[in-house]
Design an enzyme around this catalytic site. Structure first.
Site, short mmCIF file in Angstrom:
data_model
loop_
_atom_site.label_atom_id
_atom_site.label_comp_id
_atom_site.label_asym_id
_atom_site.label_seq_id
_atom_site.Cartn_x
_atom_site.Cartn_y
_atom_site.Cartn_z
N TYR A 189 0.82 -1.21 0.00
CA TYR A 189 0.00 0.00 0.00
C TYR A 189 0.86 1.26 0.00
O TYR A 189 1.89 1.34 0.67
CB TYR A 189 -0.88 0.04 1.26
CG TYR A 189 -2.22 -0.65 1.13
CD1 TYR A 189 -2.79 -0.96 -0.09
CD2 TYR A 189 -2.95 -0.98 2.27
CE1 TYR A 189 -4.02 -1.58 -0.18
CE2 TYR A 189 -4.18 -1.60 2.20
CZ TYR A 189 -4.71 -1.90 0.96
OH TYR A 189 -5.94 -2.51 0.88
N GLU A 190 0.39 2.27 -0.72
CA GLU A 190 0.98 3.62 -0.73
C GLU A 190 2.46 3.62 -1.07
O GLU A 190 3.25 4.37 -0.51
CB GLU A 190 0.76 4.32 0.63
CG GLU A 190 -0.67 4.33 1.10
CD GLU A 190 -1.62 4.87 0.03
OE1 GLU A 190 -1.22 5.72 -0.77
OE2 GLU A 190 -2.78 4.41 0.00
N GLY A 191 2.84 2.78 -2.02
CA GLY A 191 4.24 2.68 -2.43
C GLY A 191 4.89 1.49 -1.78
O GLY A 191 4.88 1.34 -0.55
N GLN A 224 9.63 3.00 -1.10
CA GLN A 224 9.90 3.78 0.12
C GLN A 224 11.40 3.90 0.37
O GLN A 224 11.89 4.95 0.81
CB GLN A 224 9.21 3.14 1.32
CG GLN A 224 7.71 2.98 1.21
CD GLN A 224 6.97 4.28 0.99
OE1 GLN A 224 7.37 5.32 1.50
NE2 GLN A 224 5.90 4.23 0.22
#
Length: 590
Positions: free
Chosen positions: A442-444, A449
């Site tokens: 999720y979200e990258g 990251q």
């Protein structure tokens, strides 16, 4: 979730009551903060937890162009919204309660621990509303934000497409301007959490799309409000917009959160007499990705908090099981003696202690980030606020990814403590593992990251973010040395490894291709050092505390430094040698 540990972290360590003395939060009292946290625990326990298993077993169903969810999801979200949790940290002038982000995150941990699949719906809504407050026009704020904060309208973020996941420059969804200032959107979006349902009155999609008026690549991406239902002059839902669900993604976990493929502008609904989903430009043309990063960064912090909470819940479940499960006998005891609880076996205690070091370290990380967010808003000088912002920016990737990796490791260990029962659906640890597995995506993803941390945070501005971090670690080392005893010994160990981090980072700066090829290794070493720092912070906060809780804190910190911190030193050693193995491996060898 542990109510005792939350109280320790937010009150004894991070000084929530002290935050209440700052101007922004001065209308609230310590008793109010305590009551809100208890209310979150009660609603999470009574309204969210009971349907977690049902939502996992009875997945969302596509019926025509709508999605059916189990009723308990909507009922829980109504209780959540009615209690004010959707808007608790937002400004009073827009309908928020203007409470600290630290308290908001602590409350969110209760809901995530109880039922992350249901919690996601309002998590997305709060983030979408905050984006509109930051980037939207006054008319857009007035139209869309109040019903979102009341829980009547829910929000989504629509970024990825089937052929463009993390590479947003390649999105194909297009937006065509109309003379009245609106746009018509055509295309599709994939992996859209909460993308279609009948909870509330409307869904406010925030959609990235390209317009012919802007440049190519990411510079050509704009952001649009695309509601499920168009609204009239009074903000009441009216005609259905030309955005429909084209399919549901059947996920490994978090099944209560419907995940969809959405189609825009296929002519399923023609509210204006022409094809195209009606969209309203948010902010400036071509600045959509910058605007969306407000929501993405908030969501990254939210994913980390959810991952820590799910790992923590699994730890508590396995701890209780280990105390109750009778099996085996202690060394040297006759075979005729009765079985003992498995917690008496050293290897089981090892697994529990490992989990404890992960989940309490992860919880500390996400709560510390929330406190930093409060500092960026409320510290007395611009210089102090800027310093807090630099540190938060540097840590955001770690806050997202460290709990996602090691919270999941705690989930894995919980299953191991249960043995065969843990692998069966009779116990929640199996579901919690599945729910948490997506956190590193999720979200990258984990790797994205890592590239962000090393390439965009550590190396930028001549290493300003790393310098601030190392200065803060040095302050903690000084305070811990003043405590003496265990804290002083751990302080010396942390000081040594922080120096190794600084030296290794300088070496990597001279070879950026090798550095970025090993960014994930760097982030994992970096994250372990940050969590070791926050464990030392907790030990210092627990100094002088007596009883099992405080002894447990000190023992878990000792375990992390003994068994986990050496991982960081091993990783730094590999990085310092400039390993090129992954970089130089030909595709044909894989």
């Amino acid at each position: 979730m542990s109510a005792r540990d939350l109280r320790f972290m937010v009150n004894e360590w991070l000084d929530l009551d002290g935050l209440g003395e700052r101007e922004r939060y001065r209308e609230h009292s310590p008793s109010t903060f305590a009551d809100v946290l208890q209310l979150a625990e009660r609603i999470a326990t009574e309204r969210f937890a009971p349907h977690a298993r049902q939502a996992d077993q009875q997945e969302p169903q596509l019926e025509g162009d709508s999605v059916k969810l189990i009723p308990a999801i909507g009922e829980a979200l109504a209780a959540h919204a009615n209690a004010g949790f959707v808007a608790m940290s937002l400004d009073e002038e827009v309908g928020g309660a203007q409470m600290p982000h630290l308290l908001e995150t602590a409350c969110a941990c209760w809901f995530n621990a109880a039922n992350v699949g249901t919690t996601v719906y309002h998590g997305l809504t709060t983030s979408a509303a905050r984006l509109l407050l930051t980037c939207g026009s006054p008319d857009q704020v007035q139209t869309w934000v109040p019903p979102m904060l009341e829980g009547r309208f829910l929000g989504t973020m629509c970024l990825s497409e089937t052929e463009a996941g993390s590479s947003l420059a390649d999105i194909a969804t297009r937006a065509e301007p109309r003379p009245d200032g609106t746009f018509r959107l055509f295309g599709s979006k994939m992996w859209i959490g909460a993308g279609e349902h009948t909870i509330g009155e409307n869904i406010v999609h925030l959609v990235l799309a390209k317009s012919s008026e802007t440049a190519a690549g990411t510079a050509g991406i704009s952001l649009f409000i695309v509601p499920k239902w168009l609204v009239d002059a009074e903000g009441r839902p009216g005609e259905r917009n030309d955005v429909v669900v084209a399919g549901i993604n059947h996920k490994m976990g978090q099944r209560g959160t419907v995940n969809t493929l959405l189609s825009f502008g296929e002519g399923a609904h023609l509210p204006t007499g022409e094809a195209g989903a009606v969209g309203y430009l948010v902010g400036e043309p071509g600045r959509g990705l910058a605007a969306m990063f407000h929501m993405m960064n908030e969501s990254r912090l939210g994913v980390g908090a959810a991952a820590a909470a799910m790992g923590y819940t699994a730890y508590l479940r396995s701890l209780q099981y280990a105390r109750e499960r009778l099996q085996g006998r202690e060394l040297g005891v006759p075979s005729t003696s009765p079985p003992v609880p498995i917690i008496r076996h050293a290897d089981v205690r090892r697994m529990l202690l490992k989990q404890k070091s992960y989940v309490e370290g992860g919880l500390a990380l996400v709560l510390f980030a929330a406190r930093l967010l409060d500092d960026t808003l409320t510290l007395p000088t611009a210089l102090e606020r800027e310093r807090a912002q630099v540190l938060l920016g540097t840590l955001t990737s770690v806050v997202k990814s460290w709990p996602s990796q090691w919270g999941l490791a705690a989930n894995d260990l919980a299953i191991q403590v249960y043995g065969g029962y843990g692998y069966a659906r009779d116990y929640d640890v199996e579901r919690l593992y599945r729910d948490n597995r997506v956190s590193s995506i999720y979200e990258g993803t984990h790797g994205i990251q890592a590239l962000d941390l090393l390439g965009r945070q550590v190396f930028k501005n001549d290493g300003a973010g790393l310098r601030v971090l190392l200065e803060e670690i040095e302050k903690t080392v000084g305070r811990a040395r003043a405590c003496g005893g265990l804290a002083g010994g751990l302080a010396s160990e942390l000081e040594t490894v922080a120096g190794e981090l600084e030296a290794t980072t300088a070496t990597l700066a001279a070879a950026p291709d090798v550095a970025l090829a090993n960014a994930t290794l760097y982030m994992e070493a970096f994250g372990h050092i940050v969590v070791a720092w926050l464990w030392l912070e907790q030990v210092a906060a627990a100094h002088g505390g007596e009883g099992d809780f405080y002894e447990g804190k000190r023992n878990a910190a000792r375990f992390f430094y003994t068994h986990e911190l050496p991982r960081a030193q091993t990783g730094l050693g590999l990085l310092a040698r400039g390993d090129r193995l992954a970089l130089d491996t030909p595709e044909a060898w894989l």
